[in-house]
Design a protein around this motif. Structure first.
Motif, PDB file in Angstrom:
ATOM      1  N   THR A  18       0.843  -1.195   0.000  1.00 19.47           N
ATOM      2  CA  THR A  18       0.000   0.000   0.000  1.00 19.47           C
ATOM      3  C   THR A  18       0.877   1.244   0.000  1.00 19.47           C
ATOM      4  O   THR A  18       1.821   1.354   0.776  1.00 19.47           O
ATOM      5  N   LEU A  19       0.540   2.182  -0.883  1.00 21.19           N
ATOM      6  CA  LEU A  19       1.179   3.490  -0.891  1.00 21.19           C
ATOM      7  C   LEU A  19       0.138   4.492  -0.422  1.00 21.19           C
ATOM      8  O   LEU A  19      -0.866   4.728  -1.099  1.00 21.19           O
ATOM      9  N   SER A  20       0.354   5.067   0.753  1.00 21.16           N
ATOM     10  CA  SER A  20      -0.647   5.954   1.349  1.00 21.16           C
ATOM     11  C   SER A  20      -0.672   7.323   0.663  1.00 21.16           C
ATOM     12  O   SER A  20       0.264   7.700  -0.043  1.00 21.16           O
ATOM     13  N   SER A  21      -1.775   8.034   0.895  1.00 19.95           N
ATOM     14  CA  SER A  21      -1.930   9.363   0.302  1.00 19.95           C
ATOM     15  C   SER A  21      -0.799  10.265   0.777  1.00 19.95           C
ATOM     16  O   SER A  21      -0.252  10.076   1.857  1.00 19.95           O
ATOM     17  N   GLN A  22      -0.448  11.234  -0.031  1.00 22.22           N
ATOM     18  CA  GLN A  22       0.623  12.193   0.215  1.00 22.22           C
ATOM     19  C   GLN A  22       2.012  11.551   0.176  1.00 22.22           C
ATOM     20  O   GLN A  22       2.999  12.197   0.506  1.00 22.22           O
ATOM     21  N   SER A  23       2.094  10.268  -0.227  1.00 22.95           N
ATOM     22  CA  SER A  23       3.386   9.613  -0.417  1.00 22.95           C
ATOM     23  C   SER A  23       3.789   9.737  -1.876  1.00 22.95           C
ATOM     24  O   SER A  23       2.946   9.786  -2.760  1.00 22.95           O
ATOM     25  N   LEU A  24       5.101   9.766  -2.130  1.00 26.36           N
ATOM     26  CA  LEU A  24       5.624   9.904  -3.476  1.00 26.36           C
ATOM     27  C   LEU A  24       6.766   8.924  -3.678  1.00 26.36           C
ATOM     28  O   LEU A  24       7.679   8.840  -2.856  1.00 26.36           O
ATOM     29  N   ILE A  25       6.689   8.164  -4.766  1.00 20.97           N
ATOM     30  CA  ILE A  25       7.791   7.294  -5.169  1.00 20.97           C
ATOM     31  C   ILE A  25       8.257   7.766  -6.532  1.00 20.97           C
ATOM     32  O   ILE A  25       7.455   7.911  -7.457  1.00 20.97           O
ATOM     33  N   CYS A  29       8.689   0.452  -9.936  1.00 22.82           N
ATOM     34  CA  CYS A  29       8.314  -0.442  -8.838  1.00 22.82           C
ATOM     35  C   CYS A  29       8.027  -1.836  -9.381  1.00 22.82           C
ATOM     36  O   CYS A  29       7.323  -1.971 -10.377  1.00 22.82           O
ATOM     37  N   GLY A  39      -1.213   7.375  -3.174  1.00 21.44           N
ATOM     38  CA  GLY A  39      -0.253   8.459  -3.348  1.00 21.44           C
ATOM     39  C   GLY A  39       0.118   8.604  -4.810  1.00 21.44           C
ATOM     40  O   GLY A  39      -0.686   8.320  -5.692  1.00 21.44           O
ATOM     41  N   THR A  40       1.379   9.024  -5.073  1.00 21.57           N
ATOM     42  CA  THR A  40       1.856   9.261  -6.435  1.00 21.57           C
ATOM     43  C   THR A  40       3.088   8.424  -6.725  1.00 21.57           C
ATOM     44  O   THR A  40       3.987   8.337  -5.894  1.00 21.57           O
TER      45      THR A  40
END
Length: 130
Positions: A18-25, A29, A39-40
């Motif tokens: 899971t990539l949570s909101s306000q996260s950026l990679i 991947c 997130g983004t």
């Protein structure tokens, strides 16, 4: 991890990333299992399972997976082996290659689409080492 004498397997059967909101990679991947993106991600995604992009989720890159459900935004191509669902209010800007496609009312899709039957499987981008 678990006591195997009780018949419980040590392996996790349903892997979820899971990539949570306000996260950026930033970068590509590779995921073994399912993934939910709120997130983004600025890069390509390879996933062996299902990808769900939440309403705030955004991908700037290509996606390659078995199943996908899009509530958010993809700017890039989607290579979905089995089924892709574009939910209301999502944005898909890129080409779609899949076996089965469902587009709900008010979904935005700008690109071309190529669908094949199950006998002509969609070729996914690359592979993930097991």
């Amino acid at each position: 991890m678990f006591n195997s004498k009780k018949g419980i397997d040590d392996k996790v059967s349903n892997k979820l990333t899971t990539l949570s909101s306000q996260s950026l990679i930033k970068g590509d991947c590779s995921i073994d299992g399912d993934m939910r993106i709120d997130g983004t991600i600025e890069g390509n995604i390879q996933c062996t399972g299902k990808v769900v992009i939440g309403p705030e989720g955004r991908i700037n890159g290509n996606i390659s997976c078995t199943h996908a459900c899009l509530h958010g935004t993809i700017i890039g191509d989607a290579y979905v082996k089995e089924e892709l669902t574009l939910k209301a209010n999502c944005v898909m800007q890129g080409n779609i290659y899949t076996t089965k496609l469902e587009i709900e009312s008010q979904a935005k899709f700008n690109g071309s689409c190529s669908t094949n039957d199950m006998n002509h499987e969609v070729k996914l981008l690359g592979t993930i080492a097991e």
